[in-house]
Motif scaffolding. Sequence first.
Motif, PDB file in Angstrom:
ATOM      1  N   SER A 104       0.838  -0.969  -0.040  1.00 36.81           N
ATOM      2  CA  SER A 104      -0.046  -0.083   0.115  1.00 36.81           C
ATOM      3  C   SER A 104       1.047   1.250  -0.017  1.00 36.81           C
ATOM      4  N   ILE A 105       2.098   1.191   0.753  1.00 40.34           N
ATOM      5  CA  ILE A 105       2.899   2.564   0.637  1.00 40.34           C
ATOM      6  C   ILE A 105       3.272   2.561  -0.482  1.00 40.34           C
ATOM      7  N   PHE A 106       3.872   1.686  -1.284  1.00 42.25           N
ATOM      8  CA  PHE A 106       4.412   1.856  -2.678  1.00 42.25           C
ATOM      9  C   PHE A 106       3.253   2.090  -3.785  1.00 42.25           C
ATOM     10  N   THR A 107       2.188   1.476  -3.653  1.00 45.54           N
ATOM     11  CA  THR A 107       1.191   1.624  -4.795  1.00 45.54           C
ATOM     12  C   THR A 107       0.168   2.750  -4.480  1.00 45.54           C
ATOM     13  N   GLY A 108      -0.089   3.122  -3.406  1.00 47.59           N
ATOM     14  CA  GLY A 108      -1.206   4.073  -2.975  1.00 47.59           C
ATOM     15  C   GLY A 108      -2.682   3.195  -2.905  1.00 47.59           C
ATOM     16  N   THR A 128       2.395  -1.237 -10.200  1.00 47.68           N
ATOM     17  CA  THR A 128       3.422   0.029 -10.398  1.00 47.68           C
ATOM     18  C   THR A 128       3.605   0.403  -9.125  1.00 47.68           C
ATOM     19  N   TYR A 129       5.032   0.568  -8.723  1.00 50.30           N
ATOM     20  CA  TYR A 129       5.386   1.264  -7.627  1.00 50.30           C
ATOM     21  C   TYR A 129       5.775   2.701  -7.883  1.00 50.30           C
ATOM     22  N   TYR A 130       5.516   3.535  -6.881  1.00 50.24           N
ATOM     23  CA  TYR A 130       5.617   5.223  -7.162  1.00 50.24           C
ATOM     24  C   TYR A 130       7.129   5.368  -7.499  1.00 50.24           C
ATOM     25  N   PRO A 131       8.114   4.583  -7.068  1.00 54.16           N
ATOM     26  CA  PRO A 131       9.444   4.909  -7.553  1.00 54.16           C
ATOM     27  C   PRO A 131       9.557   4.920  -8.882  1.00 54.16           C
ATOM     28  N   GLU A 132       8.869   4.021  -9.643  1.00 60.35           N
ATOM     29  CA  GLU A 132       8.999   3.887 -11.147  1.00 60.35           C
ATOM     30  C   GLU A 132       8.575   5.434 -11.817  1.00 60.35           C
ATOM     31  N   TYR A 133       7.619   5.971 -11.174  1.00 60.90           N
ATOM     32  CA  TYR A 133       7.318   7.265 -11.701  1.00 60.90           C
ATOM     33  C   TYR A 133       8.392   8.151 -11.433  1.00 60.90           C
ATOM     34  N   LEU A 134       9.070   8.315 -10.369  1.00 65.50           N
ATOM     35  CA  LEU A 134      10.036   8.928  -9.956  1.00 65.50           C
ATOM     36  C   LEU A 134      11.177   8.780 -10.982  1.00 65.50           C
ATOM     37  N   GLN A 135      11.650   7.477 -11.234  1.00 62.78           N
ATOM     38  CA  GLN A 135      12.658   7.223 -12.324  1.00 62.78           C
ATOM     39  C   GLN A 135      12.417   7.743 -13.627  1.00 62.78           C
ATOM     40  N   ALA A 136      11.119   7.777 -14.073  1.00 59.29           N
ATOM     41  CA  ALA A 136      10.764   8.196 -15.366  1.00 59.29           C
ATOM     42  C   ALA A 136      10.852   9.724 -15.306  1.00 59.29           C
ATOM     43  N   ALA A 137      10.808  10.413 -13.993  1.00 59.15           N
ATOM     44  CA  ALA A 137      10.766  12.066 -14.026  1.00 59.15           C
ATOM     45  C   ALA A 137      12.258  12.367 -13.826  1.00 59.15           C
ATOM     46  N   GLY A 138      13.374  11.458 -13.924  1.00 58.63           N
ATOM     47  CA  GLY A 138      14.620  11.968 -13.665  1.00 58.63           C
ATOM     48  C   GLY A 138      15.504  11.440 -12.511  1.00 58.63           C
ATOM     49  N   TYR A 139      14.792  11.102 -11.431  1.00 60.81           N
ATOM     50  CA  TYR A 139      15.182  10.755 -10.142  1.00 60.81           C
ATOM     51  C   TYR A 139      16.131   9.540 -10.189  1.00 60.81           C
ATOM     52  N   GLU A 140      17.136   9.591  -9.394  1.00 60.39           N
ATOM     53  CA  GLU A 140      17.879   8.399  -9.004  1.00 60.39           C
ATOM     54  C   GLU A 140      17.338   7.763  -7.603  1.00 60.39           C
ATOM     55  N   THR A 141      17.190   6.432  -7.500  1.00 56.93           N
ATOM     56  CA  THR A 141      16.341   5.677  -6.558  1.00 56.93           C
ATOM     57  C   THR A 141      17.211   4.617  -5.924  1.00 56.93           C
ATOM     58  N   ALA A 142      17.052   4.410  -4.938  1.00 53.05           N
ATOM     59  CA  ALA A 142      17.622   3.152  -3.948  1.00 53.05           C
ATOM     60  C   ALA A 142      16.651   2.723  -3.334  1.00 53.05           C
ATOM     61  N   PHE A 143      16.579   1.219  -3.172  1.00 50.39           N
ATOM     62  CA  PHE A 143      15.953   0.725  -2.092  1.00 50.39           C
ATOM     63  C   PHE A 143      16.940  -0.012  -1.343  1.00 50.39           C
ATOM     64  N   SER A 381      -5.953   6.738 -10.353  1.00 47.53           N
ATOM     65  CA  SER A 381      -6.225   5.319  -9.821  1.00 47.53           C
ATOM     66  C   SER A 381      -5.541   4.887  -8.289  1.00 47.53           C
ATOM     67  N   MET A 382      -4.906   5.988  -7.811  1.00 54.58           N
ATOM     68  CA  MET A 382      -4.373   5.787  -6.442  1.00 54.58           C
ATOM     69  C   MET A 382      -5.517   5.959  -5.275  1.00 54.58           C
ATOM     70  N   ALA A 383      -5.908   5.254  -4.306  1.00 54.78           N
ATOM     71  CA  ALA A 383      -6.915   5.300  -3.603  1.00 54.78           C
ATOM     72  C   ALA A 383      -6.500   6.254  -2.370  1.00 54.78           C
ATOM     73  N   GLY A 384      -5.060   6.811  -2.369  1.00 52.80           N
ATOM     74  CA  GLY A 384      -4.660   7.585  -1.159  1.00 52.80           C
ATOM     75  C   GLY A 384      -4.715   9.045  -1.818  1.00 52.80           C
ATOM     76  N   ALA A 385      -4.402   9.977  -1.060  1.00 50.74           N
ATOM     77  CA  ALA A 385      -4.170  11.273  -1.425  1.00 50.74           C
ATOM     78  C   ALA A 385      -2.965  12.076  -0.867  1.00 50.74           C
ATOM     79  N   ASN A 386      -2.874  13.369  -1.579  1.00 50.51           N
ATOM     80  CA  ASN A 386      -1.696  13.932  -1.372  1.00 50.51           C
ATOM     81  C   ASN A 386      -1.857  14.930  -0.021  1.00 50.51           C
TER      82      ASN A 386
END
Length: 527
Positions: A104-108, A128-143, A381-386
């Motif tokens: 739920s944290i990763f998908t909303g 789809t996990y939200y870090p995938e959207y960040l990658q597409a937007a130019g972020y470097e990501t780490a888990f 499509s996310m159930a959560g909110a900003n």
Amino acid sequence: MSDTPSRRGVLLAGSGGAFGLFSWAAGAATPPEPRRQLTLKRSAGARPRNILVVLTDDHRFDAMGFMKTQSFGETPTLDRLAREGVHFRNAFVTTALCSPSRASIFTGLYAHQHKVVDNNHPIPPGLTYYPEYLQAAGYETAFIGKWHMGAETDTPQPGFDRWVSFKGQGSYWPTEDGLNVDGRHVPQRGYITDELTDYALDWIGKRDRKRPWMMHLAHKAVHSEFIPAPRHAGRYAKETFRYPETMKPGTPGRPMWVENQRNSWHGVDYPYHGTLDVADYYKRYMETLLAVDEGLARIMDLLHQRGELDDTLILYMGDNGFQFGEHGLIDKRAAYEESMRVPLLARCPALFGPGTVDQVVANIDVAPTMLAVAGLEAPASMAGANALPLAQGRTIPWRTELLYEYYWERNFPQTPTVHALREDRYKYMHFHGIWDIDELYDLQADPGEADNLLARPGHEALAERMSKKLFARLEESGGMQIPLSPDSGERNDLRDPKGPKGAPFPDSFLRPPAGKLAALAQKLRPG
């Protein structure tokens, strides 16, 4: 804010998408998933910030020094986050169990939407996990840390440029499994909390500042068995623990299944099919948390040295709560406050100042909030909110109730399937597959959830209203199916023969035969 990517969700067995009865691997011959659209609309004028999410395991909402729940338990770094940032005082998870909450944290999404409904269900293809959207937007990501979602795997997952993880729950001290570092297995060198912190420091220290970065640091701590670092072991041994009032047996209005769970794997009278003292258990828990707090201080020091501290969003939270004797229980899963409520702290002076947020926020809000911090608009499509506007002190439309769900596990049969609706004042719990009463609490008058209003007449209309609203939320979000799983895992279904016996049925269930039925029963009785 939409609650569902597909209104009815995946059907049960016989339809090709049947939760645990369907093997995703068996469906490998089907056509590949269409290429997912990962490019999101950018928010006007927003500048992407660095993001550090620190997730701990089983960290309950009040186990922080500044909360003063007990007379001991220092968390100076978490106290600093609360003092310099925002404390979300009413933060919850929508399922109090590791894998569903992490998904739920990763998908909303709610568990019934992302389908990782327990610690054994596989991750559906195309999730789809939200870090995938960040990658597409130019972020470097780490888990870095505990993945524990969908399977006992340490394989690198989509959305991360850097990967450091371990299988399943991992181990506080080195085992033969070791760590998976970017697909290569290496030995674990020492105490896991310190080692994960070292990996985090190494990765952050190598960023070139030309691109924003996001790190998800998921500690094994403070998952049981609680094993503190040697430097912290015994620190609280002589302290006095205050036992919860609801730990006492025989509370009027308590459902049978809760009273019976006392003598079980997750109960205070037969914990883990053995003996332990809740007080000692809590002390080790808080000692184990000390290394997490120290590690976060080291990371903040590095960010300060790099000149990035105040421009980095630091989000700290637990994946679910943990009960230490409340209602006679240990562990989580139930819809009680100590199980579903978590710490949630955020600091980023470039975006907001110190403060508190009283609105109910949840793990499903993390993904859309992190996307907002990156200057991106979350998918509908996310159930959560900003929740960023809440941290900034802005008044925005917000939820008036939160949906909670947990699905019965055969290997932990003590807790039934439960759906709950938590409003600001009232909480209603609805159980499935069990012959027992439901629960309804006035959280303002009874924050400890000791007085079940459904145990006496007079609250039927309130329960009916909340029940209708609960099922409306499930219907709207595609949650009207109960998932099935094949048997898996160890069965933890024993009882102590010298422990408490079975609880009696509630008085409201007891009524002698009446009218013609009574006469008929008398006539048919032999002799």
